[in-house]
Write an enzyme that holds these catalytic residues in place. Structure first.
Site, PDB file in Angstrom:
ATOM      1  CB  VAL A  63      -0.982   0.050   1.207  1.00 48.32           C
ATOM      2  CG1 VAL A  63      -1.988  -1.086   1.156  1.00 48.32           C
ATOM      3  CG2 VAL A  63      -0.233   0.064   2.537  1.00 48.32           C
ATOM      4  CG  ASN A  89      -7.609  -2.614   8.422  1.00 50.61           C
ATOM      5  OD1 ASN A  89      -7.911  -2.346   9.585  1.00 50.61           O
ATOM      6  ND2 ASN A  89      -7.040  -3.764   8.080  1.00 50.61           N
ATOM      7  CB  SER A 142      -3.849   2.977  16.837  1.00 51.15           C
ATOM      8  OG  SER A 142      -3.477   2.406  18.086  1.00 51.15           O
ATOM      9  CE1 TYR A 155       0.593   0.585  14.555  1.00 53.25           C
ATOM     10  CE2 TYR A 155       0.060   1.412  16.743  1.00 53.25           C
ATOM     11  CZ  TYR A 155      -0.302   0.728  15.597  1.00 53.25           C
ATOM     12  OH  TYR A 155      -1.573   0.190  15.500  1.00 53.25           O
ATOM     13  CB  ALA A 157       4.644   9.665  15.067  1.00 51.20           C
ATOM     14  CB  SER A 158       2.367   6.099  11.672  1.00 51.50           C
ATOM     15  OG  SER A 158       1.813   5.007  12.389  1.00 51.50           O
ATOM     16  CE  LYS A 159      -1.996   2.544  12.953  1.00 50.16           C
ATOM     17  NZ  LYS A 159      -2.779   2.112  11.768  1.00 50.16           N
TER      18      LYS A 159
HETATM   19  P1  NAD Z   1      -2.864  -7.773  11.268  1.00 52.52           P
HETATM   20  O1  NAD Z   1      -1.389  -7.885  11.251  1.00 52.52           O
HETATM   21  O2  NAD Z   1      -3.657  -8.959  11.662  1.00 52.52           O
HETATM   22  O3  NAD Z   1      -3.401  -7.235   9.873  1.00 52.52           O
HETATM   23  C1  NAD Z   1      -2.717  -6.238   9.148  1.00 52.52           C
HETATM   24  C2  NAD Z   1      -2.664  -6.673   7.685  1.00 52.52           C
HETATM   25  O4  NAD Z   1      -2.035  -5.616   6.949  1.00 52.52           O
HETATM   26  C3  NAD Z   1      -1.823  -7.938   7.484  1.00 52.52           C
HETATM   27  O5  NAD Z   1      -2.575  -8.898   6.762  1.00 52.52           O
HETATM   28  C4  NAD Z   1      -0.622  -7.453   6.689  1.00 52.52           C
HETATM   29  O6  NAD Z   1      -0.128  -8.415   5.768  1.00 52.52           O
HETATM   30  C5  NAD Z   1      -1.197  -6.235   5.980  1.00 52.52           C
HETATM   31  N1  NAD Z   1      -0.141  -5.312   5.566  1.00 52.52           N
HETATM   32  C6  NAD Z   1       0.900  -4.866   6.316  1.00 52.52           C
HETATM   33  N2  NAD Z   1       1.682  -4.061   5.584  1.00 52.52           N
HETATM   34  C7  NAD Z   1       1.136  -3.990   4.342  1.00 52.52           C
HETATM   35  C8  NAD Z   1       1.500  -3.323   3.151  1.00 52.52           C
HETATM   36  N3  NAD Z   1       2.607  -2.565   3.068  1.00 52.52           N
HETATM   37  N4  NAD Z   1       0.708  -3.468   2.058  1.00 52.52           N
HETATM   38  C9  NAD Z   1      -0.384  -4.258   2.120  1.00 52.52           C
HETATM   39  N5  NAD Z   1      -0.773  -4.929   3.226  1.00 52.52           N
HETATM   40  C10 NAD Z   1      -0.024  -4.795   4.327  1.00 52.52           C
HETATM   41  O7  NAD Z   1      -3.173  -6.574  12.281  1.00 52.52           O
HETATM   42  P2  NAD Z   1      -4.528  -5.813  12.653  1.00 52.52           P
HETATM   43  O8  NAD Z   1      -4.466  -5.602  14.094  1.00 52.52           O
HETATM   44  O9  NAD Z   1      -5.728  -6.434  12.040  1.00 52.52           O
HETATM   45  O10 NAD Z   1      -4.220  -4.420  11.953  1.00 52.52           O
HETATM   46  C11 NAD Z   1      -5.187  -3.707  11.190  1.00 52.52           C
HETATM   47  C12 NAD Z   1      -5.072  -2.235  11.516  1.00 52.52           C
HETATM   48  O11 NAD Z   1      -5.513  -2.044  12.864  1.00 52.52           O
HETATM   49  C13 NAD Z   1      -3.657  -1.680  11.468  1.00 52.52           C
HETATM   50  O12 NAD Z   1      -3.657  -0.411  10.837  1.00 52.52           O
HETATM   51  C14 NAD Z   1      -3.271  -1.548  12.919  1.00 52.52           C
HETATM   52  O13 NAD Z   1      -2.299  -0.556  13.127  1.00 52.52           O
HETATM   53  C15 NAD Z   1      -4.610  -1.202  13.524  1.00 52.52           C
HETATM   54  N6  NAD Z   1      -4.719  -1.407  14.974  1.00 52.52           N
HETATM   55  C16 NAD Z   1      -4.639  -2.642  15.521  1.00 52.52           C
HETATM   56  C17 NAD Z   1      -4.765  -2.801  16.902  1.00 52.52           C
HETATM   57  C18 NAD Z   1      -4.692  -4.158  17.565  1.00 52.52           C
HETATM   58  O14 NAD Z   1      -4.677  -4.205  18.824  1.00 52.52           O
HETATM   59  N7  NAD Z   1      -4.643  -5.249  16.830  1.00 52.52           N
HETATM   60  C19 NAD Z   1      -4.992  -1.689  17.707  1.00 52.52           C
HETATM   61  C20 NAD Z   1      -5.054  -0.436  17.122  1.00 52.52           C
HETATM   62  C21 NAD Z   1      -4.938  -0.308  15.747  1.00 52.52           C
END
Ligand code: NAD
Length: 261
Positions: A63, A89, A142, A155, A157-159
């Site tokens: 992405v 996402n 996040s 992380y 800062a990105s969020k």
């Molecule tokens: P996850 O690792 O299960 O899913 C993230 C997906 O993004 C993975 O399938 C990965 O392969 C894909 N991905 C990563 N880099 C990529 C790239 N450069 N191009 C395409 N795909 C890519 O984690 P998740 O927790 O489901 O994460 C989803 C979102 O939720 C993220 O943005 C994460 O920062 C955010 N988030 C998660 C939590 C948590 O506690 N799990 C909390 C706050 C925010």
């Protein structure tokens, strides 16, 4: 409910966790999908879980690469002739070194995926939504973008950047009836947090997982997906530029140690 009949939704990071749960629920509610991830195995798994007859375009890509973003948006329009929903996402976490020990290339990598990626998708998808005067975008930020203590410096800062991108994009696009919002998940069990959960369970610390949230628990991917679906649905037709914490009340409280019985 079939809130997304006929609609076309792009979901990035759809091969795991929150993105997978979002794609499944969108499909169950009638959407045609463009599922994107860097993991082919993840996307194959997600596609295998979709309701029979689901229309889906699957794309393995990064992405943070603008040429790939442009190409997938063109392919989505070729296949479906419209894009109604964008769920930005995909995300990566990275390490947690102290502020005095940051690595420039790690910041570039994390900001590239978590912040530049959503910006690129908005840049290339929004013109089609503006032309139709219809569209809804949700960025997964996040709680780490609201407070410190939930992720490394890069992380977090990105969020925080994603939350602000949500506001600036909402201002730019609101005049064309394109809405942009964010969700800010708290701790959720997914691929990203698996090491935390595995460590806690292996070390008799499982009871601590999510314990500082006001609901005294961590979340499930489906609970974040439910909030994302609300924000991209017509139920949220007057909501734009907002960042909704979906965190069991975590950010509602300072949660000072010793204050809870
Ligand atoms: P996850 O690792 O299960 O899913 C993230 C997906 O993004 C993975 O399938 C990965 O392969 C894909 N991905 C990563 N880099 C990529 C790239 N450069 N191009 C395409 N795909 C890519 O984690 P998740 O927790 O489901 O994460 C989803 C979102 O939720 C993220 O943005 C994460 O920062 C955010 N988030 C998660 C939590 C948590 O506690 N799990 C909390 C706050 C925010």
């Amino acid at each position: 409910m079939m809130r997304f009949s006929e609609r076309v939704a792009i979901v990035t990071g759809a091969g795991s966790g929150i993105g997978q749960a979002t794609a499944l629920r969108l499909a169950r509610e009638g959407a045609r999908l463009v599922i994107i991830d860097q993991s082919e195995a993840g996307l194959v798994e997600t596609e295998g879980m979709l309701p029979e007859g689901s229309e889906v375009l699957r794309r393995v890509m990064d992405v943070s690469d603008e040429a790939q973003v442009e190409a997938v948006v063109a392919d989505a329009l070729k296949q479906f002739q419209r894009i109604d929903v964008l769920c930005n996402n995909a995300g990566i976490a990275g390490r947690h070194p102290p502020i005095t020990d940051q690595d420039r290339s790690e910041w570039d990598r994390i900001l590239g995926v978590n912040l530049i990626g959503p910006m690129l998708f908005i840049k290339h998808v929004a013109p089609h939504m503006q032309a139709r005067r219809l569209g809804a975008i949700v960025n997964t930020a996040s709680v780490a973008g609201i407070r410190s203590g939930a992720g490394g410096n890069a992380y977090s800062a990105s969020k925080a950047g994603v939350i602000n991108l949500t506001m600036t994009a909402a201002c730019d696009l609101g005049g064309d009836n394109v809405r942009v919002n964010a969700v800010c998940p708290g701790l959720v069990e997914t691929g990203m947090t698996r090491p935390i959960f595995e460590y806690a369970r292996a070390n008799e610390k499982a009871h601590k997982l999510g314990a500082r949230a006001e609901l005294r628990r961590y979340g499930a991917p489906e609970e974040i997906a439910a909030a994302i679906l609300f924000l991209v649905s017509d139920d949220a037709s007057f909501i734009t530029g907002q960042a909704l914490a979906v965190d069991g009340g975590n950010t509602a409280s300072l949660n000072l140690p010793g204050m809870k019985v």
